[in-house]
Design a protein around this motif. Structure first.
Motif, short mmCIF file in Angstrom:
data_model
loop_
_atom_site.label_atom_id
_atom_site.label_comp_id
_atom_site.label_asym_id
_atom_site.label_seq_id
_atom_site.Cartn_x
_atom_site.Cartn_y
_atom_site.Cartn_z
N UNK A 1 -44.03 13.06 -11.84
CA UNK A 1 -45.00 13.99 -12.63
C UNK A 1 -46.05 13.47 -13.07
N UNK A 2 -47.34 14.06 -12.95
CA UNK A 2 -48.57 13.65 -13.28
C UNK A 2 -48.59 13.71 -14.74
N UNK A 3 -49.23 12.35 -15.20
CA UNK A 3 -49.42 12.21 -16.70
C UNK A 3 -50.68 11.19 -16.82
N UNK A 4 -51.59 11.15 -17.70
CA UNK A 4 -52.59 10.24 -17.85
C UNK A 4 -52.15 8.67 -18.01
N UNK A 5 -50.90 8.73 -18.91
CA UNK A 5 -50.38 7.56 -19.23
C UNK A 5 -49.92 6.83 -17.84
N UNK A 6 -49.08 7.66 -16.92
CA UNK A 6 -48.52 6.91 -15.72
C UNK A 6 -49.75 6.59 -14.82
N UNK A 7 -50.67 7.34 -14.77
CA UNK A 7 -51.95 6.94 -14.10
C UNK A 7 -52.63 5.64 -14.36
N UNK A 8 -52.63 5.55 -15.66
CA UNK A 8 -53.09 4.25 -16.35
C UNK A 8 -52.35 3.03 -15.89
#
Length: 187
Positions: A72-79
């Protein structure tokens, strides 16, 4: 161009393309919201141009996008994913690292800045809070899915991308002053 894979801290496999050159400098390219490492062909063209100019380039799919493992996409995961990409290229011996971020990828770049990063190029930079009326971007069915399941499924080619409720909130929670302080404190 060579296909590469590496892992993030959640042990998910991230897929990328490495455009090698003889230089010890590399550009890591970060795509935008629900996109992929090709960014509709734009990143392919840019990576080829950068390589012809003497730079190595890593383009990669954030988790949940393109050829990388589902998430699932989240900003924290992308960081976390970008930090993993930086570690990956560092382990390959690249001494100078530049970041190229587009749209939401620009925010990820700003959040991952350290003195190890030589420069950043940010296009369509998302540097402050964005309040969207998500009903204008997603169907009634997708909004119902968000209410019931906590995520929205978006079709991208033959792939389903799951946008977590948190990712939609992340757009509104971007704190420009905090980003500036993070960048200037490390610079």
């Amino acid at each position: 161009m060579k296909r590469v894979t590496f892992h993030n801290s959640r042990n998910l496999t991230l897929a990328g393309n490495l455009y090698s050159s003889s230089a010890k400098s590399i550009i890591i390219m970060c795509h935008g919201f629900t996109s992929d490492k090709s960014s509709r062909g734009r990143f392919d063209q840019l990576a080829n141009s950068f390589q012809r100019s003497g730079y190595s380039v890593l383009v990669f799919d954030f988790s949940g996008c393109g050829e990388s493992d589902d998430d699932r996409l989240t900003l924290a995961k992308w960081v976390d994913d970008l930090r993993s990409a930086i570690s990956f290229v560092t382990s390959m011996g690249y001494a100078r690292i530049a970041l190229y971020g587009n749209s939401l990828g620009s925010t990820v770049c700003l959040q991952c800045y350290t003195p190890q990063i030589s420069t950043m190029v940010l296009t369509g930079a998302l540097t402050g809070p964005m309040k969207y009326d998500w009903d204008e971007y997603f169907t009634k069915e997708q909004m119902q899915e968000l209410r019931e399941k906590g995520h929205i499924t978006v079709r991208r080619g033959n792939r389903s991308v799951m946008v977590d409720r948190q990712m939609l909130l992340d757009f509104e929670l971007i704190n420009q002053e905090k980003l500036r302080k993070m960048y200037t404190a490390r610079y």
